[in-house]
Design an enzyme around this catalytic site. Structure first.
Site, mmCIF file in Angstrom:
data_model
loop_
_atom_site.group_PDB
_atom_site.id
_atom_site.type_symbol
_atom_site.label_atom_id
_atom_site.label_comp_id
_atom_site.label_asym_id
_atom_site.label_seq_id
_atom_site.Cartn_x
_atom_site.Cartn_y
_atom_site.Cartn_z
ATOM 1 N N ARG A 255 72.057 -28.072 -2.527
ATOM 2 C CA ARG A 255 70.848 -27.720 -3.285
ATOM 3 C C ARG A 255 71.015 -28.206 -4.719
ATOM 4 O O ARG A 255 72.141 -28.382 -5.200
ATOM 5 C CB ARG A 255 70.650 -26.209 -3.303
ATOM 6 C CG ARG A 255 70.337 -25.592 -1.957
ATOM 7 C CD ARG A 255 70.085 -24.120 -2.088
ATOM 8 N NE ARG A 255 69.744 -23.239 -1.039
ATOM 9 C CZ ARG A 255 69.689 -23.377 0.255
ATOM 10 N NH1 ARG A 255 69.965 -24.463 0.762
ATOM 11 N NH2 ARG A 255 69.356 -22.450 1.099
ATOM 12 N N GLY B 70 84.718 -35.384 -3.353
ATOM 13 C CA GLY B 70 85.580 -35.342 -2.190
ATOM 14 C C GLY B 70 85.101 -34.368 -1.127
ATOM 15 O O GLY B 70 84.578 -33.299 -1.421
ATOM 16 N N THR C 299 71.821 -32.497 3.596
ATOM 17 C CA THR C 299 70.947 -32.527 4.762
ATOM 18 C C THR C 299 69.571 -33.095 4.441
ATOM 19 O O THR C 299 68.799 -33.360 5.356
ATOM 20 C CB THR C 299 70.764 -31.108 5.325
ATOM 21 O OG1 THR C 299 70.148 -30.287 4.324
ATOM 22 C CG2 THR C 299 72.097 -30.497 5.744
ATOM 23 N N HIS D 245 72.985 -36.220 17.806
ATOM 24 C CA HIS D 245 73.097 -36.057 19.249
ATOM 25 C C HIS D 245 71.882 -35.305 19.775
ATOM 26 O O HIS D 245 71.196 -34.602 19.033
ATOM 27 C CB HIS D 245 74.388 -35.326 19.615
ATOM 28 C CG HIS D 245 75.599 -36.088 19.186
ATOM 29 N ND1 HIS D 245 76.058 -37.192 19.858
ATOM 30 C CD2 HIS D 245 76.430 -35.929 18.128
ATOM 31 C CE1 HIS D 245 77.125 -37.667 19.248
ATOM 32 N NE2 HIS D 245 77.368 -36.921 18.188
ATOM 33 N N ASN E 32 87.100 -43.916 -1.605
ATOM 34 C CA ASN E 32 88.449 -43.407 -1.756
ATOM 35 C C ASN E 32 89.071 -43.130 -0.385
ATOM 36 O O ASN E 32 88.409 -43.251 0.650
ATOM 37 C CB ASN E 32 88.444 -42.157 -2.636
ATOM 38 C CG ASN E 32 89.719 -42.019 -3.435
ATOM 39 O OD1 ASN E 32 90.803 -42.391 -2.977
ATOM 40 N ND2 ASN E 32 89.614 -41.477 -4.632
#
Length: 185
Positions: free
Chosen positions: A180, A142, A165, A115, A85
């Site tokens: 979670r 979104g 993550t 990084h 989208n």
């Protein structure tokens, strides 16, 4: 034998993004993305011609709405009927594979680069690229953020604004920051 920064990036080794060859590749991607984002929708079709030519692969019926951004393009692979989208950003320093029938909501962000943890390394432009894999028939809400090295299993749901993550199992629903498993109702 000298190893180029592009070769290091592709091998998943530390590389510097401050490199003329990588900059040239990013400029080519920006040109293709600019065309895609500025063509009238009926002229652009599902994916603008220059962007389609740049992508690693785009299956039948794959669609990218305008307002899109990617770093390189050649590391992005879209399955049949994958839908991105408006406003999606994919920093594809490593392969990003988005499965068949997968839906990305507006402003979803996928980051493959990490990084360096030390300031001197960041100043030198040091990054390491980790792939992201999203299975078939996944729904990503979104403004969700998918971090480097994450895999999302087939049929999973990622809630809006979640920050993913860690890997998400097939058919699971994750929400929140960090994402979670959601309690089932």
């Amino acid at each position: 034998m000298t190893t180029s920064e592009r070769m290091k990036m592709a091998a998943g080794e530390w590389y510097t993004c401050i490199d003329p060859e990588l900059e040239e590749l990013r400029v080519a991607a920006r040109d293709a993305v600019f065309e895609h984002n500025h063509l009238p929708p009926r002229q652009r079709g599902d994916i603008g011609p220059a962007l389609r030519a740049l992508l690693g692969g785009a299956g039948e019926g794959a669609r990218i709405e305008g307002g899109f951004h990617c770093a390189y393009g050649f590391n992005l692979f879209l399955g049949d009927r994958a839908f991105l989208n408006a406003g999606c950003t994919i920093l594809d320093t490593a392969p990003v594979r988005i499965g068949k029938g997968t839906l990305l909501g507006p402003n979803v962000q996928i980051y493959c680069a990490e990084h360096h943890r030390e300031a001197a390394g960041r100043q030198a432009g040091l990054e390491i690229a980790k792939p992201v894999t999203i299975g078939d028939n996944v729904w990503i809400g979104g403004s969700a953020v998918i971090l480097a090295g994450v895999s999302i299993g087939e049929g999973a749901i990622v809630g809006a604004a979640a920050v993913v993550t860690r890997d998400v199992p097939a058919n699971a629903t994750v929400v929140g920051n960090p994402a979670r498993l959601a309690a089932h109702r």
